[in-house]
Design an enzyme around this catalytic site. Structure first.
Site, PDB file in Angstrom:
ATOM      1  CG  ASP A 295       3.837  -1.552  -3.590  1.00  0.00           C
ATOM      2  OD1 ASP A 295       4.940  -2.114  -3.596  1.00  0.00           O
ATOM      3  OD2 ASP A 295       2.760  -2.148  -3.723  1.00  0.00           O
TER       4      ASP A 295
ATOM      5  CG  ASP B   3       2.626  -9.194  -3.366  1.00  0.00           C
ATOM      6  OD1 ASP B   3       2.278  -8.505  -2.396  1.00  0.00           O
ATOM      7  OD2 ASP B   3       2.991  -8.712  -4.461  1.00  0.00           O
TER       8      ASP B   3
HETATM    9  C1  GLA Z   1       2.367  -4.939  -4.989  1.00  0.00           C
HETATM   10  C2  GLA Z   1       2.082  -5.219  -3.535  1.00  0.00           C
HETATM   11  C3  GLA Z   1       0.674  -5.729  -3.373  1.00  0.00           C
HETATM   12  C4  GLA Z   1      -0.300  -4.733  -3.943  1.00  0.00           C
HETATM   13  C5  GLA Z   1       0.046  -4.451  -5.393  1.00  0.00           C
HETATM   14  C6  GLA Z   1      -0.816  -3.345  -5.945  1.00  0.00           C
HETATM   15  O1  GLA Z   1       2.451  -6.110  -5.721  1.00  0.00           O
HETATM   16  O2  GLA Z   1       3.004  -6.125  -3.007  1.00  0.00           O
HETATM   17  O3  GLA Z   1       0.395  -5.975  -2.011  1.00  0.00           O
HETATM   18  O4  GLA Z   1      -0.250  -3.568  -3.178  1.00  0.00           O
HETATM   19  O5  GLA Z   1       1.396  -4.068  -5.541  1.00  0.00           O
HETATM   20  O6  GLA Z   1      -0.534  -3.074  -7.262  1.00  0.00           O
END
Ligand code: GLA
Length: 696
Positions: free
Chosen positions: A443, A501
């Protein structure tokens, strides 16, 4: 003086043609549909108020020589003004698959070359290289990856913009009167998706007409520009943006900016899209050199967020295995002190309270359930409230005297520093060696301020490459607050992109279609979220959510144990459906189209059969659904089956179709192409999934 000649590179549908000039230059003659032989003399008209020595569009355009369009390269001597370049006759390497022009300015000690080469699927890969063969350092202000002409009949352009939760939204604009530019300055590509643009000719549709589409294979700041010159020509330039003074090229050093992938298709948007997919596929390095069937994921994030421990996660894993999940990914919250997003990034050791027996035992439990085990990490980040930051406050991207602003309570590590990369490699290598982890969700949850420039991106690429070499069987997913880092640059190191997300299936339709413009479906993470979408608060049927997610690499992001027995069975039915059809879904061919009254469709094929998804997000406004034309299957007869009508369709019926795998109808491809496929009525938020198999 040598005789002028032409050199060219052809693909199946397009040509790049260049002409040498009597004074030794090389100019563009054509970029567009497959061209026959160019005339052996100049057809350029005269123009008033112009230089006496005519300067046509050079393949290596630089300012100061009488070329008034954009330059491909801009250099300076340190603390001096622009270093003007005067290139002599280039060395030309002219092979059937590859053209290279190497230009030298002997006085300045600069060699600048550009290559165009054919890659799979009919696209061209182009890149430039700069070499300092002089005696002093040179500051590179700009080295574009391409400055190319666009066809004179270019009419409009497509680009994508986006924000967290609403990635990759398509924008359609007329060609500009002056300059159109798409510039990103956040340090990562951002939620608008890959740095790319489609240029459509007057006649272009989804399946016909000339389309030129380029994407820069780059995960950092970029600039794409389309300029209408006062000569009347269109010029496209694409580059990775360098920070002021960032790149000093010492004597003997070389710099190669990212490549661009250039698709040129006379088969409309879908033809250009197919070329991009093929070119990106060539860049991906799969474990054992071949893509394994894309396993069904369960990602723990929306199922439990930070509220996790070994028992909860083991229960989630058992529920996942029971519905048919094949890879379990433990998301954020597993490492020491990470009780929320205000702490602990950088301290990549398992939380001893949540996981008293460590990750190894959890990973083994997950594997014992027949699933692979994957782990979330965010290596390029550090929380100010962390042990790493306490020990190395100087490791963050910062500018002296200025506060580095936090975002999501975190700072960015300076990936330009070898000691930072070494540390991260050691930590990640240990994690991957200590437990049977076969997948990382990587990430990057913020924009960069201050910027780290192109070298920050290069540092991340280097770390990824090193880790891939040490752990070639580990697959990696690129995520950046959803789809903030999806591009062909990082595709060299990763195997999946988290597109958003936002799991709301209505939102997802546009996001997924934007993704498809440059990147292939098998690399797009697509999850079935909870009935009430956490990102939007809207609710949708399980069938609609599942059908939309089946168009990518399927996963689930909810707690299957919290569903009713009926819903669990339905979910497991969709997972079976995906497993059965993934060879066709990820078979390599994708066609997109649109019908009347807001219908969108997409067909996934393996070269023989197709799965067709007809998608309706909003309720219909017409009394009866109009057929959709399927031009890509005109050549033969097809057995067409309406396999599933997913969504709340019980009010509208299925006429003229019977739903079911044993209910196929034979139809002529020519009819489907011209008159179209008749459709059942469809309620808002529904997907009709057809199977099309060649009739014997
Ligand atoms: C980001 C990602 C999510 C999740 C969060 C965790 O927002 O897009 O899918 O992994 O971080 O903190």
């Amino acid at each position: 003086m040598r005789e002028p000649r032409t050199v060219r590179l052809d693909t199946q549908q397009a040509s790049l043609v260049f002409g040498t000039t009597p004074d030794g230059g090389v100019t563009w003659l054509h970029l567009g549909a497959l061209a026959s032989d160019a005339p052996g003399f100049s057809m350029r008209s005269r123009a008033t108020f112009s230089l006496d020595r005519d300067i046509a569009f050079p393949v290596m355009p630089t300012a100061g020589s009488g070329w008034f369009g954009p330059s491909i390269v801009e250099l300076r001597r340190i603390d001096q003004q622009t270093l003007p370049l005067a290139f002599g006759r280039p060395q030309i390497s002219d092979q059937p698959e590859r053209l290279e022009f190497a230009f030298s300015d002997h006085a300045a000690g600069i060699v600048c070359s550009i290559i165009f080469e054919r890659v799979g699927g009919g696209a061209i890969r182009s890149c430039t290289t700069l070499e300092n063969r002089g005696h002093g350092p040179v500051c590179v202000d700009r080295l574009a990856s391409a400055v190319i002409p666009l066809p004179a009949n270019s009419a409009s352009l497509l680009s994508w913009r986006g924000v967290h939760g609403a990635e990759l939204q398509e924008c359609h604009e007329a060609m500009p009167c002056h300059i159109w530019a798409r510039e990103t300055r956040r340090g990562i590509g951002g939620h608008g998706g890959p740095p790319g643009v489609y240029v459509l000719s007057h006649a272009a549709t989804w399946s016909e007409g000339l389309v030129i589409a380029c994407q820069l294979a780059w995960s950092g700041d970029s600039r794409l520009a389309i300029e209408r010159t006062d000569e009347g020509a269109w010029i496209l330039s694409a580059e990775a943006v360098l920070q002021p003074g960032e790149l000093i090229l010492k004597p003997g050093a070389r710099y190669q900016p990212p490549a661009i992938i250039l698709a040129m298709s006379t088969d409309g948007r879908n033809g250009a899209m197919a070329q991009h997919h093929a070119a990106v596929r060539e860049r991906v390095s799969w474990p054992s050199a071949q893509m394994a069937p894309r396993p069904v994921h369960l990602n723990s994030w929306e199922a439990c967020y930070f509220a996790q421990d070994e028992d909860k996660i083991a229960a989630l894993a058992e529920a996942a295995a029971a519905v048919g999940v094949e890879r379990f990914v433990l998301d954020d919250g597993w490492f020491a002190n990470r009780s929320d997003d205000r702490r602990a990034l950088g301290d990549w050791t398992p939380d001893p309270h949540k996981y008293p027996s460590g990750l190894r035992s959890l990973a083994q439990r997950v594997r014992g359930l027949g699933m692979q085990f994957g782990l979330w990490v965010e290596p390029e980040m550090v929380s100010p409230n962390s042990e790493l930051y306490s020990s190395h406050p100087d490791w963050v991207l910062s500018v002296q005297e200025l506060d580095a602003p936090t975002a999501r309570n975190q700072l960015v590590l300076d990936m330009r520093r070898p000691e930072v990369r070494d540390h991260l490699f050691t930590v990640l290598h240990r994690l991957l060696s200590d437990a049977p982890i076969s997948y990382l969700k990587w990430d990057h949850n913020r924009d960069l301020a201050p910027p780290g420039g192109a070298a920050q991106v290069a540092g991340t690429y280097e770390l990824l490459a090193r880790l891939r070499t040490a752990h070639p069987n580990v697959e990696i997913e690129s995520c950046a607050g959803g789809g903030g880092r999806c591009d062909a640059g990082i595709a060299q190191f990763v195997h999946r992109f988290w597109a958003s997300d936002n799991l709301d299936a209505v939102s997802r339709v546009a996001i997924q279609r934007g993704f498809a413009a440059f990147l292939p479906a098998e690399m797009m993470g697509a999850h079935i979220g909870a009935r009430l979408a956490h990102a939007t608060g809207r609710t949708q049927s399980l069938a609609f959510r599942a059908a939309v997610a089946c168009m990518g690499h399927l996963g689930i992001e909810l707690h299957p144990g919290e569903l009713s027995a009926h819903e669990q069975a339905e979910l497991s039915g969709w997972i079976d459906f995906y497993k059965r059809w993934r060879p066709v879904l990820h078979g390599g061919h994708l066609q997109l189209g649109a019908g009347a009254d807001g219908l969108r469709w997409q067909a996934h094929g393996d070269g023989r059969q197709w799965l067709l998804f007809v998608i309706r997000t909003a309720p219909p406004q017409d009394r009866r659904p109009q057929p959709i034309n399927l031009p890509f299957i005109a050549n033969r007869d097809w057995n067409v089956t309406l396999m599933r009508l997913a969504g709340e369709n019980r009010w509208v019926g299925t006429q003229p179709w019977d739903v079911g795998e044993d209910k196929s109808i034979t139809m002529a491809g020519g009819w489907l192409a011209t008159s179209g496929l008749p459709l059942p009525p469809m309620a808002g938020e529904s997907v009709a999934i057809f199977h099309m198999d060649p009739a014997p």
